[in-house]
Write a protein that holds these residues in place. Structure first.
Motif, PDB file in Angstrom:
ATOM      1  N   ARG A  83       0.826  -1.212   0.000  1.00 51.42           N
ATOM      2  CA  ARG A  83       0.000   0.000   0.000  1.00 51.42           C
ATOM      3  C   ARG A  83       0.864   1.268   0.000  1.00 51.42           C
ATOM      4  O   ARG A  83       0.405   2.333  -0.334  1.00 51.42           O
ATOM      5  N   SER A  84       2.134   1.112   0.418  1.00 52.71           N
ATOM      6  CA  SER A  84       3.032   2.269   0.304  1.00 52.71           C
ATOM      7  C   SER A  84       4.476   1.805   0.174  1.00 52.71           C
ATOM      8  O   SER A  84       4.810   0.673   0.557  1.00 52.71           O
ATOM      9  N   ILE A  85       5.292   2.680  -0.410  1.00 49.17           N
ATOM     10  CA  ILE A  85       6.730   2.373  -0.556  1.00 49.17           C
ATOM     11  C   ILE A  85       7.507   3.480   0.141  1.00 49.17           C
ATOM     12  O   ILE A  85       7.245   4.667  -0.075  1.00 49.17           O
ATOM     13  N   HIS A  86       8.442   3.063   0.965  1.00 51.83           N
ATOM     14  CA  HIS A  86       9.235   4.004   1.738  1.00 51.83           C
ATOM     15  C   HIS A  86      10.666   3.907   1.219  1.00 51.83           C
ATOM     16  O   HIS A  86      11.271   2.832   1.260  1.00 51.83           O
ATOM     17  N   VAL A  87      11.183   5.004   0.663  1.00 48.41           N
ATOM     18  CA  VAL A  87      12.531   4.985   0.085  1.00 48.41           C
ATOM     19  C   VAL A  87      13.449   5.860   0.930  1.00 48.41           C
ATOM     20  O   VAL A  87      13.118   7.021   1.198  1.00 48.41           O
ATOM     21  N   SER A  88      14.587   5.324   1.358  1.00 45.97           N
ATOM     22  CA  SER A  88      15.496   6.139   2.183  1.00 45.97           C
ATOM     23  C   SER A  88      16.944   5.886   1.793  1.00 45.97           C
ATOM     24  O   SER A  88      17.263   4.911   1.123  1.00 45.97           O
ATOM     25  N   ASP A  89      17.793   6.763   2.274  1.00 46.81           N
ATOM     26  CA  ASP A  89      19.204   6.729   1.924  1.00 46.81           C
ATOM     27  C   ASP A  89      19.982   6.682   3.238  1.00 46.81           C
ATOM     28  O   ASP A  89      19.896   7.612   4.042  1.00 46.81           O
ATOM     29  N   GLN A  90      20.728   5.597   3.456  1.00 49.71           N
ATOM     30  CA  GLN A  90      21.419   5.395   4.732  1.00 49.71           C
ATOM     31  C   GLN A  90      22.332   6.581   5.076  1.00 49.71           C
ATOM     32  O   GLN A  90      23.101   7.023   4.234  1.00 49.71           O
ATOM     33  N   LEU A 206       4.994  -5.153   8.910  1.00 53.14           N
ATOM     34  CA  LEU A 206       5.269  -4.195   7.825  1.00 53.14           C
ATOM     35  C   LEU A 206       4.033  -3.383   7.436  1.00 53.14           C
ATOM     36  O   LEU A 206       4.153  -2.332   6.803  1.00 53.14           O
ATOM     37  N   GLN A 207       2.877  -3.899   7.804  1.00 48.97           N
ATOM     38  CA  GLN A 207       1.607  -3.219   7.497  1.00 48.97           C
ATOM     39  C   GLN A 207       1.525  -2.785   6.038  1.00 48.97           C
ATOM     40  O   GLN A 207       1.237  -1.621   5.731  1.00 48.97           O
ATOM     41  N   HIS A 208       1.797  -3.747   5.196  1.00 54.19           N
ATOM     42  CA  HIS A 208       1.674  -3.543   3.745  1.00 54.19           C
ATOM     43  C   HIS A 208       2.589  -2.444   3.199  1.00 54.19           C
ATOM     44  O   HIS A 208       2.307  -1.868   2.162  1.00 54.19           O
ATOM     45  N   ARG A 209       3.679  -2.167   3.945  1.00 51.84           N
ATOM     46  CA  ARG A 209       4.645  -1.196   3.414  1.00 51.84           C
ATOM     47  C   ARG A 209       5.846  -1.945   2.838  1.00 51.84           C
ATOM     48  O   ARG A 209       6.258  -2.961   3.389  1.00 51.84           O
ATOM     49  N   ALA A 210       6.372  -1.436   1.716  1.00 46.12           N
ATOM     50  CA  ALA A 210       7.635  -1.962   1.185  1.00 46.12           C
ATOM     51  C   ALA A 210       8.698  -0.913   1.472  1.00 46.12           C
ATOM     52  O   ALA A 210       8.408   0.291   1.435  1.00 46.12           O
ATOM     53  N   PHE A 211       9.899  -1.366   1.763  1.00 46.83           N
ATOM     54  CA  PHE A 211      10.986  -0.427   2.088  1.00 46.83           C
ATOM     55  C   PHE A 211      12.125  -0.621   1.102  1.00 46.83           C
ATOM     56  O   PHE A 211      12.481  -1.751   0.777  1.00 46.83           O
ATOM     57  N   GLU A 212      12.668   0.476   0.658  1.00 48.98           N
ATOM     58  CA  GLU A 212      13.882   0.395  -0.151  1.00 48.98           C
ATOM     59  C   GLU A 212      14.878   1.360   0.457  1.00 48.98           C
ATOM     60  O   GLU A 212      14.583   2.546   0.634  1.00 48.98           O
ATOM     61  N   ARG A 213      16.051   0.820   0.813  1.00 51.36           N
ATOM     62  CA  ARG A 213      17.049   1.656   1.471  1.00 51.36           C
ATOM     63  C   ARG A 213      18.344   1.576   0.670  1.00 51.36           C
ATOM     64  O   ARG A 213      18.806   0.473   0.331  1.00 51.36           O
ATOM     65  N   PHE A 214      18.869   2.739   0.347  1.00 56.45           N
ATOM     66  CA  PHE A 214      20.122   2.769  -0.404  1.00 56.45           C
ATOM     67  C   PHE A 214      21.269   2.866   0.587  1.00 56.45           C
ATOM     68  O   PHE A 214      21.356   3.820   1.357  1.00 56.45           O
ATOM     69  N   THR A 215      22.117   1.822   0.617  1.00 55.08           N
ATOM     70  CA  THR A 215      23.221   1.780   1.575  1.00 55.08           C
ATOM     71  C   THR A 215      24.542   1.938   0.820  1.00 55.08           C
ATOM     72  O   THR A 215      24.564   1.926  -0.415  1.00 55.08           O
ATOM     73  N   ALA A 216      25.637   2.049   1.586  1.00 53.41           N
ATOM     74  CA  ALA A 216      26.938   2.246   0.944  1.00 53.41           C
ATOM     75  C   ALA A 216      27.255   1.079   0.001  1.00 53.41           C
ATOM     76  O   ALA A 216      27.902   1.245  -1.029  1.00 53.41           O
ATOM     77  N   GLN A 217      26.797  -0.131   0.346  1.00 62.18           N
ATOM     78  CA  GLN A 217      27.087  -1.323  -0.480  1.00 62.18           C
ATOM     79  C   GLN A 217      26.190  -1.404  -1.701  1.00 62.18           C
ATOM     80  O   GLN A 217      26.580  -1.861  -2.763  1.00 62.18           O
ATOM     81  N   GLY A 218      24.928  -1.004  -1.523  1.00 59.83           N
ATOM     82  CA  GLY A 218      23.937  -1.155  -2.591  1.00 59.83           C
ATOM     83  C   GLY A 218      22.550  -1.098  -1.967  1.00 59.83           C
ATOM     84  O   GLY A 218      22.417  -0.969  -0.757  1.00 59.83           O
ATOM     85  N   PRO A 219      21.492  -1.222  -2.792  1.00 61.98           N
ATOM     86  CA  PRO A 219      20.137  -1.121  -2.248  1.00 61.98           C
ATOM     87  C   PRO A 219      19.724  -2.348  -1.424  1.00 61.98           C
ATOM     88  O   PRO A 219      20.174  -3.458  -1.680  1.00 61.98           O
ATOM     89  N   LEU A 220      18.859  -2.099  -0.461  1.00 57.11           N
ATOM     90  CA  LEU A 220      18.325  -3.159   0.392  1.00 57.11           C
ATOM     91  C   LEU A 220      16.810  -2.998   0.418  1.00 57.11           C
ATOM     92  O   LEU A 220      16.303  -1.943   0.798  1.00 57.11           O
ATOM     93  N   ALA A 221      16.085  -4.025  -0.025  1.00 63.33           N
ATOM     94  CA  ALA A 221      14.617  -3.922  -0.057  1.00 63.33           C
ATOM     95  C   ALA A 221      13.997  -4.902   0.921  1.00 63.33           C
ATOM     96  O   ALA A 221      14.501  -6.012   1.111  1.00 63.33           O
TER      97      ALA A 221
END
Ligand code: FAD
Length: 415
Positions: A83-90, A206-221
Motif C-alpha cells: 500500500r506504500s513504498i518508503h525509500v530512504s538513503d542510509q 510491515l503493514q503492507h509497506r515496502a521499504f527500499e534503502r540505499f546503503t553504501a554497499q547497494g540497495p536493500l529492499a
C-alpha cells in the motif's frame, strides 16, 4: 533425430518455460494456436530455477494481465498487497514516500513468492488444450528461413527432435543461448554485486509497506510477504557475498539490521538464503527472421526497481496484441511474419530502453560515493518527494502504466 511431420509442426515454439515463457503460453491460449514450450528443467515448481524462493513485486499492469487471463483470483489469494513504498538513503536526511491512495489505486503492487506463482501458472498450463510441453529438453539449434523456422531440441540421453514453426520465441533467460543462435548479441555490464535474498521475522509488522534503502554497499529492499514475514533483497559487493552467505543466522541478521536500522524493530528467524549475480544485459535487436526475444532474454535488469518480470510481462502483452491483430490488420494469419515482428520491436523498444536507463541510473546514482553524485542524490531524494510530477512518474513506472498499453496490460482479454 526424428523426421518432421504434423506432430512436429507448430504455429509458435517458445524456448524457455520460466516465469515469462509460461505466462506467454497461457496468454496465447485463447487464440487457439498450436504452441510448443521447450523447457530445460523438469516441470516441478521446486526444481525450476525461475520459480524459486525469491519474492517478486507484481505491478499493476501485470495484475491486469493476470486478471484478463483469469488467473488473478488464485494469485492474489497467495500475495500480499503493497500500500506504500518508503525509500530512504542510509546516513542521510530525508526520505520519500509513495502512497497507493495518493496514486488513486488500491495497491501499488502485490508481492508473491516465485515458487507459489510458478505452481499457479504450471497448473493452469496442465488444463490448457493445444499446448505441448517438451521437457526436460533444450533448444540446441535453430534454422531461421524466411518462410519457416526449424528448431532442434536435445534431450538428456542425446536424442533429438526437430520442430518447425512460424514463430520462435526466445524466453530462455538472461544468458539466452537461443538469442545467440538467432545471431543477436547483447551488451552486458557486470555490476560487481550480488543480490542476497531470503526472509525474516521483523518485530513490527510491515503493514503492507515496502521499504527500499540505499546503503553504501547497494540497495536493500524489504517486502511484505505472508505470515507477517519480510522478504529481503540485499545487494552486496561481489567480494562480500560469500562471507555474508556463510554467516550463521544471528550474525547475518545482525549485519542486515545494521544496514536497515530499527524502523521495523529487531529482526529474528532468518529463512533460507540464496544469491544471484547482478548484470545489466540488453540485446542489440529484438527480432531476427521468424523469431523474437522476450523477458530476460531481451533485457536483464538490476532488481533495484523490482521491474524485470513486470517489463517482461509487457513484452508478453505487446507480442500477444501483435499476434491477435495480425490476421485482421495485416491480412495474414502468420504469427511470424515480418510486419508483425517489426511492429512488436517498435512498440517495445522505447519502454525497454527507458526502464533499462531508469534502473541503471538508480544503481549508479544511489550506489556511488563520488561527491557530485552524492550531492545530486541528496537533492534527488528530497526533490523526489517535493516535486509531484517526478514522484508520480516513478510510481507510474513502478506500476507499469507508462506509455501505450497493449490490451492485456489494460486488463482486456485477447478474445
Ligand atoms: C533477486 C531478484 C529479485 C527480483 N525481483 C523482482 C521483482 O520484484 N519484480 C520483478 O518484476 N522482477 C524481479 N526480478 C526479475 C525477474 O526475476 C526476472 O526478470 C524473471 O525471472 C525473468 O523471467 P524469464 O522467464 O525471462 O527468465 P528465467 O527466469 O531465467 O527463465 C528462463 C527459463 O528458460 C529455461 N532455459 C534456459 N535455456 C534453455 C534452453 N536452451 N532451452 C529451453 N529452455 C531453456 C530455464 O530453465 C528457465 O526456466 C528479480 C530478479 C532477481 C535476481
Amino acid at each position: 533425430m526424428s523426421a518432421g511431420g504434423r506432430d512436429n509442426d507448430y504455429d509458435i515454439v517458445i524456448a524457455g518455460g520460466g516465469m515469462i515463457g509460461t505466462s506467454l503460453t497461457l496468454a496465447l491460449a485463447p487464440l487457439g494456436l498450436r504452441v510448443a514450450v521447450v523447457e530445460a528443467t523438469a516441470r516441478k515448481a521446486l526444481e525450476q530455477p525461475s520459480f524459486d524462493d525469491r519474492s517478486t513485486a507484481l505491478s499493476r499492469s501485470t495484475q491486469r494481465m493476470f486478471e484478463a487471463m483469469g488467473l488473478w483470483d488464485e494469485i492474489v489469494a497467495a500475495s500480499t498487497p503493497i500500500r506504500s513504498i518508503h525509500v530512504s538513503d542510509q546516513g542521510r536526511f530525508g526520505f520519500s514516500h509513495i502512497d497507493a491512495e495518493e496514486q488513486g489505486v488500491e495497491a501499488l503492487g502485490y508481492v508473491v513468492i516465485n515458487r507459489v506463482l510458478g505452481s499457479v501458472l504450471q497448473s493452469a498450463m496442465n488444463e490448457c488444450e493445444g499446448i505441448q510441453v517438451v521437457c526436460p529438453a533444450r533448444v540446441v539449434g535453430v534454422d531461421l528461413a524466411p518462410e519457416r523456422a526449424t528448431v532442434v531440441v536435445g534431450f538428456d540421453k542425446g536424442e533429438q527432435r526437430t520442430l518447425s514453426c512460424d514463430l520462435l520465441v526466445a524466453a530462455d533467460g538472461a544468458n539466452s543461448a537461443v538469442r545467440e543462435m538467432m545471431g543477436i548479441s547483447a551488451q552486458k555490464t557486470q555490476y560487481g554485486q550480488r543480490a542476497v535474498i531470503g526472509n525474516l521475522l521483523p518485530e513490527k509488522n510491515l503493514q503492507h509497506r515496502a521499504f527500499e534503502r540505499f546503503t553504501a554497499q547497494g540497495p536493500l529492499a524489504m517486502l511484505p510477504v505472508a505470515d507477517d514475514r519480510a522478504g529481503f533483497i540485499w545487494v552486496v559487493a561481489e567480494r562480500e557475498a560469500e562471507r555474508v552467505l556463510a554467516l550463521d543466522d544471528d550474525a547475518f541478521l545482525g549485519e542486515l539490521q545494521e544496514e536497515f536500522g530499527y524502523r521495523l524493530g529487531a529482526f529474528s528467524h532468518a529463512g533460507k538464503r540464496a544469491s544471484y549475480p547482478l548484470t545489466l544485459s540488453k540485446a542489440v535487436r529484438l527480432t531476427a527472421a521468424r523469431s523474437v526475444l522476450i523477458g530476460n532474454a531481451a533485457h536483464g535488469l538490476h532488481p533495484v526497481s523490482a521491474q524485470g518480470f513486470n517489463l517482461g510481462m509487457r513484452d508478453v502483452a505487446a507480442l500477444c496484441d501483435c499476434i491477435a491483430d495480425s490476421g485482421a490488420e495485416l491480412n495474414v494469419a502468420d504469427p511470424g511474419n515480418e510486419k508483425l515482428l517489426a511492429r512488436y520491436a517498435d512498440w517495445r523498444r522505447s519502454d525497454q530502453k527507458k526502464l533499462v536507463r531508469f534502473t541503471d541510473g538508480l544503481v549508479r546514482l544511489f550506489g556511488s560515493s563520488r561527491r557530485p553524485l552524492r550531492a545530486l542524490r541528496n537533492v534527488g531524494m528530497l526533490g523526489f518527494d517535493l516535486i509531484p510530477g517526478v514522484r508520480s512518474l516513478f510510481a507510474k513506472h513502478t506500476m507499469g502504466l507508462a506509455g501505450t498499453l497493449p490490451r492485456l496490460s489494460r486488463g482486456v482479454p485477447l478474445k
